[in-house]
Enzyme design. Structure first.
Site, PDB file in Angstrom:
ATOM      1  N   LEU A  23      -0.081   2.583  23.157  1.00 50.75           N
ATOM      2  CA  LEU A  23       0.255   3.995  23.317  1.00 50.75           C
ATOM      3  C   LEU A  23      -0.614   4.892  22.448  1.00 50.75           C
ATOM      4  O   LEU A  23      -0.757   6.086  22.740  1.00 50.75           O
ATOM      5  CB  LEU A  23       1.733   4.227  22.988  1.00 50.75           C
ATOM      6  CG  LEU A  23       2.737   3.536  23.918  1.00 50.75           C
ATOM      7  CD1 LEU A  23       4.159   3.806  23.460  1.00 50.75           C
ATOM      8  CD2 LEU A  23       2.548   3.998  25.350  1.00 50.75           C
ATOM      9  N   GLY A  27      -2.907   7.020  11.418  1.00 52.97           N
ATOM     10  CA  GLY A  27      -3.282   6.647  10.058  1.00 52.97           C
ATOM     11  C   GLY A  27      -2.465   5.508   9.499  1.00 52.97           C
ATOM     12  O   GLY A  27      -2.908   4.808   8.581  1.00 52.97           O
ATOM     13  N   GLY A  29      -0.895   2.988  11.576  1.00 50.64           N
ATOM     14  CA  GLY A  29      -0.973   1.775  12.373  1.00 50.64           C
ATOM     15  C   GLY A  29      -1.129   2.078  13.847  1.00 50.64           C
ATOM     16  O   GLY A  29      -1.549   3.165  14.240  1.00 50.64           O
ATOM     17  N   VAL A  31       0.598   1.989  17.782  1.00 52.84           N
ATOM     18  CA  VAL A  31       1.858   2.083  18.505  1.00 52.84           C
ATOM     19  C   VAL A  31       1.688   1.406  19.862  1.00 52.84           C
ATOM     20  O   VAL A  31       0.723   1.675  20.588  1.00 52.84           O
ATOM     21  CB  VAL A  31       2.281   3.554  18.688  1.00 52.84           C
ATOM     22  CG1 VAL A  31       3.627   3.631  19.403  1.00 52.84           C
ATOM     23  CG2 VAL A  31       2.350   4.260  17.350  1.00 52.84           C
ATOM     24  N   ASP A 139       5.689  15.231   8.827  1.00 55.13           N
ATOM     25  CA  ASP A 139       4.505  15.240   9.696  1.00 55.13           C
ATOM     26  C   ASP A 139       4.856  15.788  11.079  1.00 55.13           C
ATOM     27  O   ASP A 139       4.431  15.256  12.094  1.00 55.13           O
ATOM     28  CB  ASP A 139       3.920  13.833   9.813  1.00 55.13           C
ATOM     29  CG  ASP A 139       2.503  13.847  10.396  1.00 55.13           C
ATOM     30  OD1 ASP A 139       1.844  14.901  10.295  1.00 55.13           O
ATOM     31  OD2 ASP A 139       2.080  12.822  10.965  1.00 55.13           O
TER      32      ASP A 139
END
Length: 415
Positions: A23, A27, A29, A31, A139
């Site tokens: 997907l 920063g 990892g 997905v 974030d």
């Protein structure tokens, strides 16, 4: 959300989930789209190997996963499972179908004031649940907001921290996205729910303008603008601009709370949606058709029917005058002077003009008699017997023509 095939280095199974597609990557990892044995789809994030070796990061990540489990709200992607002790820690959240807010705006352009306010109201309500669980997202940005058929969803709590914790500044660790970070995050101060309010204001400005309120540039330039320069909100609708400006205040104490934001944005969304419906109805409504009433004005000429009656009257009156009465009797009178009893008395003839109709029926069969002549009418002396039917027709035509002419003259005088 764009999907990509798995790469050779990507795992095929993580925990009890089978991975199907990529997907995205960030920063922290990668997905993946995965599913469990029941077919439930999840968005599974696997932490980068270098961060997995950092024990400080592991401990903080474990605290945040524990806090994320307590979040209950319809505007967030529910945490499904996590493994903090794995070689590479991972966590899985509910998969949310739909594009991100970033992709939506990039492909279709800025949103309307009503849509922006509606999305902002739902996000504010979701942040209320997040903050009540003692978590700060840290974030919040357009790419971390998915527009599902059931409404917007906040995703990616990977760098979320407990309220009051300081910003993670470890080298190589992503602490947020420039242009959407709050000034206290850039300074390294403690984060609070007001931190997410600042990020939400920048996100709403992006949705309404199609661009970041702090422009573009390198990370250093963007972070400097966030701390020292005012946001540029020229493209934000007037209905939203004051509220967005309040969210982007440099001082966290001057920003509205998420609850205040939710209530205010709901009011704006309802008002703007109602105004949009009125405008749409005005555009769809057909123009009023005014009936054109044409008034017939007199032209000074008789119509065809009147002219026909006039000509008919003239044609029938002509022969009648030559064979009519000679003693000055009125035209169209039922009895002429020449056939009256006065003429008979002067000549000394027998008085038959005053006899009743049918008194002498033999006149119709007498030599020289005409059918249809009145009994006792004189036929000598060159006089024509009167025809009652012809006289009635002439009288009718004369009266009708006279009335039409008078009406025409009156109409001409009126106009």
């Amino acid at each position: 959300m764009a999907m990509m095939r798995l790469r050779r280095e990507d795992p095929r199974v993580v925990g009890s989930f089978r991975l199907h597609r990529r997907l995205g990557a960030g920063g922290m990892g990668v997905v993946y789209l995965g599913s469990d044995r029941r077919g439930q789809r999840v968005a599974l994030k696997v932490i980068r190997p270098d961060l997995a070796e950092d024990q400080e990061f592991r401990s903080r990540f474990a605290r945040e996963v524990s806090a994320a489990r307590r979040i209950r709200g319809g505007c967030t992607a529910r945490l499904v499972a996590a493994d903090l002790e794995a070689e590479r820690p991972w966590f899985a959240t509910q998969y949310v179908p739909g594009p991100s807010l970033h992709d939506k705006v990039a492909e279709e352009g800025p949103l309307t004031a009503a849509d922006t306010a509606a999305i902002g109201a739902a996000l504010s309500e979701g942040l209320v649940a997040v903050h009540e669980a003692g978590v700060v997202h840290r974030d919040l940005k357009p790419s971390n907001i998915l527009l599902s058929p059931k409404g917007p969803r906040i995703i990616d709590f990977g760098i979320a921290w407990a309220t009051g914790a300081s910003t993670l500044t470890h080298v190589g660790t992503a602490v947020g996205s420039p242009g959407f970070l709050a000034p206290e995050q850039v300074r390294g101060a403690a984060v609070t729910p007001a931190t997410d309010v600042f990020s939400l204001g920048a996100t709403l400005a992006y949705a309404a303008m199609g661009d970041s309120p702090f422009g573009h540039g390198s990370s250093e330039v963007m972070l400097y603008r966030v701390v020292h320069e005012e946001a540029q909100l020229r493209g934000v609708p007037d209905a939203l601009a004051p509220l967005v400006q309040a969210c982007l205040a440099k001082d966290p104490e001057e920003r509205p709370s998420t609850l205040q934001l939710s209530m205010r944005l709901k009011e704006i969304a309802a008002r703007e949606a109602q105004g949009g419906l009125h405008a749409q109805a005005a555009d769809v409504r057909p123009p009023v058709q005014r009936e054109r009433v044409e008034v017939e004005r007199p032209t000074g000429r008789l119509d065809e029917r009147t002219q026909r009656y006039t000509e008919a009257g003239r044609g029938s009156a002509g022969p009648g005058t030559s064979g009519g009465p000679r003693s000055g009797a009125r035209p169209g009178a039922p009895r002429t002077a020449g056939s009256g009893t006065g003429a008979s008395s002067r000549t000394g003839s027998s008085r038959t003009g005053g006899s009743r109709p049918g008194a002498s029926r033999g006149n119709a069969s007498r030599p020289g008699g005409r059918p249809g002549t009145r009994p006792g009418a004189r036929t000598s002396g060159g006089l024509r017997p009167a025809n009652p039917r012809l006289l009635r027709q002439r009288l009718t035509v004369f009266v009708l023509v006279t009335l039409i002419v008078l009406l025409g003259i009156a109409a001409v005088k009126q106009f």
